[in-house]
Design a protein around this motif. Structure first.
Motif, PDB file in Angstrom:
ATOM      1  N   SER A  29       0.959  -1.367   0.009  1.00 22.73           N
ATOM      2  CA  SER A  29      -0.305   0.108   0.120  1.00 22.73           C
ATOM      3  C   SER A  29       0.540   1.246   0.151  1.00 22.73           C
ATOM      4  O   SER A  29       2.015   1.462   0.517  1.00 22.73           O
ATOM      5  N   PRO A  30       0.408   2.674  -0.051  1.00 25.57           N
ATOM      6  CA  PRO A  30       1.317   3.441  -0.755  1.00 25.57           C
ATOM      7  C   PRO A  30       1.934   4.156   0.619  1.00 25.57           C
ATOM      8  O   PRO A  30       2.540   4.505   1.074  1.00 25.57           O
ATOM      9  N   ASP A  31       1.291   3.937   2.053  1.00 25.13           N
ATOM     10  CA  ASP A  31       1.742   3.819   3.225  1.00 25.13           C
ATOM     11  C   ASP A  31       2.592   2.789   3.422  1.00 25.13           C
ATOM     12  O   ASP A  31       2.910   3.414   5.004  1.00 25.13           O
ATOM     13  N   GLN A  32       2.743   1.501   3.053  1.00 29.03           N
ATOM     14  CA  GLN A  32       4.067   0.780   3.435  1.00 29.03           C
ATOM     15  C   GLN A  32       4.980   0.926   2.706  1.00 29.03           C
ATOM     16  O   GLN A  32       6.192   0.485   2.840  1.00 29.03           O
ATOM     17  N   SER A  33       4.275   0.696   1.935  1.00 29.18           N
ATOM     18  CA  SER A  33       5.359   0.735  -0.048  1.00 29.18           C
ATOM     19  C   SER A  33       6.662   1.958  -0.058  1.00 29.18           C
ATOM     20  O   SER A  33       5.857   3.082   0.525  1.00 29.18           O
ATOM     21  N   GLY A  34       7.699   1.465  -0.577  1.00 33.27           N
ATOM     22  CA  GLY A  34       7.970   3.126  -0.964  1.00 33.27           C
ATOM     23  C   GLY A  34       9.568   2.794  -1.625  1.00 33.27           C
ATOM     24  O   GLY A  34       9.933   2.064  -2.271  1.00 33.27           O
ATOM     25  N   LEU A  35      10.905   3.737  -1.430  1.00 36.83           N
ATOM     26  CA  LEU A  35      11.371   3.952  -1.875  1.00 36.83           C
ATOM     27  C   LEU A  35      12.979   5.115  -1.450  1.00 36.83           C
ATOM     28  O   LEU A  35      12.085   5.501  -0.578  1.00 36.83           O
ATOM     29  N   ARG A  36      13.953   4.950  -1.740  1.00 37.76           N
ATOM     30  CA  ARG A  36      14.732   5.672  -1.978  1.00 37.76           C
ATOM     31  C   ARG A  36      15.500   6.444  -1.768  1.00 37.76           C
ATOM     32  O   ARG A  36      15.545   6.176  -3.578  1.00 37.76           O
ATOM     33  N   VAL A  37      15.552   7.586  -1.869  1.00 36.46           N
ATOM     34  CA  VAL A  37      15.798   9.322  -2.466  1.00 36.46           C
ATOM     35  C   VAL A  37      17.375   9.459  -1.501  1.00 36.46           C
ATOM     36  O   VAL A  37      17.610   9.370  -0.604  1.00 36.46           O
ATOM     37  N   VAL A  38      18.536   9.387  -2.819  1.00 40.64           N
ATOM     38  CA  VAL A  38      20.064   9.297  -2.219  1.00 40.64           C
ATOM     39  C   VAL A  38      20.461  10.662  -3.250  1.00 40.64           C
ATOM     40  O   VAL A  38      20.262  10.606  -4.747  1.00 40.64           O
ATOM     41  N   THR A  39      21.545  11.353  -2.084  1.00 41.81           N
ATOM     42  CA  THR A  39      21.852  12.418  -2.848  1.00 41.81           C
ATOM     43  C   THR A  39      22.975  12.755  -2.725  1.00 41.81           C
ATOM     44  O   THR A  39      23.913  12.160  -1.857  1.00 41.81           O
TER      45      THR A  39
END
Length: 487
Positions: free
Chosen positions: A364-374
């Protein structure tokens, strides 16, 4: 939006070839390229694993989360996007895997052409014990299974970690990858007198190259599916990590090449830890008011002292008393990223094994996710932050500078905690490892929005002719689990 890596119109699925990646090479993106000091962002996805929730009978839920992630990628326009393995759930050679690969490609082909997509293989893509045949099938679909590429002066090393997990099905391939990695990590750069260095504070690390007598940092980042460890480099062997002997060898090899970060997936939860070199045989060097740690070949020391002084570097006293070894990055951070597909909720026991999570998984959108790396500054400082897909939607229209500030603050450890249990589960029914079914009421009342009632796009959860189902068109609900979706 942030400037994307230059690419020409080529087949997105054949860009990883000849152990490099089209358009992201040493010549175009290496430490002496014009982009080598430009700040940039990349997005890491892990385990979309289409088919996991319903055991390959259908995969609308996982596909929905992947589509949401693609929307985020297109809004942020990172320099590249990487998917760290388990692109699909079905095993090699099955009809379901072919269908899942088709849908994965259909969804990811919507990523803007200016954003290179780097795909890694996982155990579901090439098998728990990969063979020559299963690796060949993967390479025909996605390109090389291990390779190196460059972005903004940073070297990225992609590994087929399944060959490290179980090489028995293709031992010759495993040996070939080991030889390649040893050569890559031991590679010098023209004119370089020092193999590598690292900041004692973790700010910068990498192999050194020299140009016109100046020393430049080449930071190295590793990418794989299976993590070397989940929390600690000396933890016991388990399903989700590499065995102790293998992980120790790989960590040593990568640190020797100046690797400071290892991003991976496989765990379907956020985790990570720090590997620190125990060997104290170092030379402290000051460069532009920054303290660095260097290890050198003793045979190089008599002539190197003069070269170091010529470069204006400060060498600590007693530097002749060090061991015969290439330089090591003192710290290597392992970052285990939770799934963009189905997430496993911890059970509270056996964290390294198959009894360490609750069933069914949650997507679900509040459980699944991604990582942003700078990656920022002349030292190529790496910062990162995990966002749920719901949170990532707020990145719409965020300018690159604000995004980098968002990732950097508030200050956090590089280990992100797993997301909290979702209040959007209208009826959370979990199968514990003992087989008991436990039903919990939600902490607050949430209006249910069934996936079947959501988007009209093909593959809606209630559709028997969904394009995200197997060839038989089978459709079933997940063990009485009702998912609600953000509007």
């Amino acid at each position: 939006m942030e400037k994307a890596a230059p690419t020409t119109r080529v087949n997105r699925w054949s860009q990883a070839a000849s152990r490099t990646f089209h358009g992201l090479t040493l010549e175009t993106e290496g430490p002496e390229s014009p982009s080598s000091r430009e700040d940039f962002t990349f997005i890491q996805l892990a385990d979309p694993q289409l088919g996991m929730m319903f055991e390959d009978t259908r995969w609308a839920e996982e596909a929905r989360q992947l589509e949401c992630a693609v929307e985020v990628v297109n809004r942020v326009k990172p320099r590249f996007c990487v998917v760290c393995g388990d692109l699909v759930n079905a095993r090699p050679g099955s009809k379901a895997q072919a269908a899942q690969v088709r849908d994965f490609k259909n969804i990811c082909s919507k990523i803007d052409d200016s954003v290179p997509l780097v795909c890694l293989c996982g155990n579901h893509d090439v098998g728990d014990s990969p063979t020559r045949a299963s690796i060949q099938i993967y390479k025909q679909r996605f390109g090389d299974d291990y390779f190196v590429f460059w972005v903004g002066g940073v070297r990225f090393v992609v590994l087929n970690a399944q060959l490290h997990k179980d090489p028995s099905g293709a031992p010759e391939f495993a040996r070939a990858q080991d030889r390649w990695l040893e050569a890559e990590m031991g590679q010098g750069f023209p004119g370089a007198a020092i193999d590598s260095f690292a900041s004692s504070g973790g700010a910068s690390s990498g192999a050194l190259s020299s140009s016109g007598g100046m020393v430049e940092v080449v930071r190295t980042v590793c990418l794989s599916h299976i993590p070397p460890f989940i929390e600690a480099p000396d933890e016991p062997d388990g399903y989700f990590n590499l065995d102790l002997a293998t992980r120790s060898r790989l960590l040593s090899t990568l640190r020797r090449g100046g690797c400071t970060h290892w991003f991976c997936g496989h765990y379907h939860r956020n985790a990570g830890g720090l590997d620190t070199a125990e060997d104290g045989s170092t030379i402290e060097v000051g460069l532009q008011s920054n303290s660095h740690v260097v290890r050198l070949h003793p045979s190089s020391l008599p002539t190197l002292a003069g070269q170091l002084n010529g470069w204006g570097l400060l060498v600590s006293p007693g530097f002749t008393h060090f061991s015969n070894a290439l330089c090591l990055a003192p710290n290597l951070k392992v970052v285990v990223t939770s799934a963009v597909g189905a997430v496993l909720q911890p059970s509270g026991r056996d964290p390294l094994g198959l009894k360490g999570f609750l069933l069914p998984p949650v997507a679900s959108p509040d459980q699944s996710g991604l990582r942003v790396v700078t990656v920022t500054g002349p030292e190529r400082t790496v910062r990162h932050k995990w966002f749920s897909l719901a949170q990532a939607r707020a990145l719409r229209g965020v300018d690159p500078l604000h995004l980098r500030r968002l990732v950097a603050a508030p200050a956090q450890s590089f280990i992100a905690s797993s997301p909290p249990p979702s209040p959007l589960l209208s009826a959370r029914v979990r199968r514990r490892s003992t087989g008991d079914l436990v039903s919990e009421k939600p902490p607050r009342k949430v209006k249910d929005v069934q996936l079947a009632d959501k988007a009209k796009a093909p593959g809606g959860a209630g559709s028997s002719n969904s394009s995200y189902s197997n060839s038989s068109g089978t459709s079933s609900r997940p063990r009485s689990l009702s998912l609600a979706f953000f509007s």
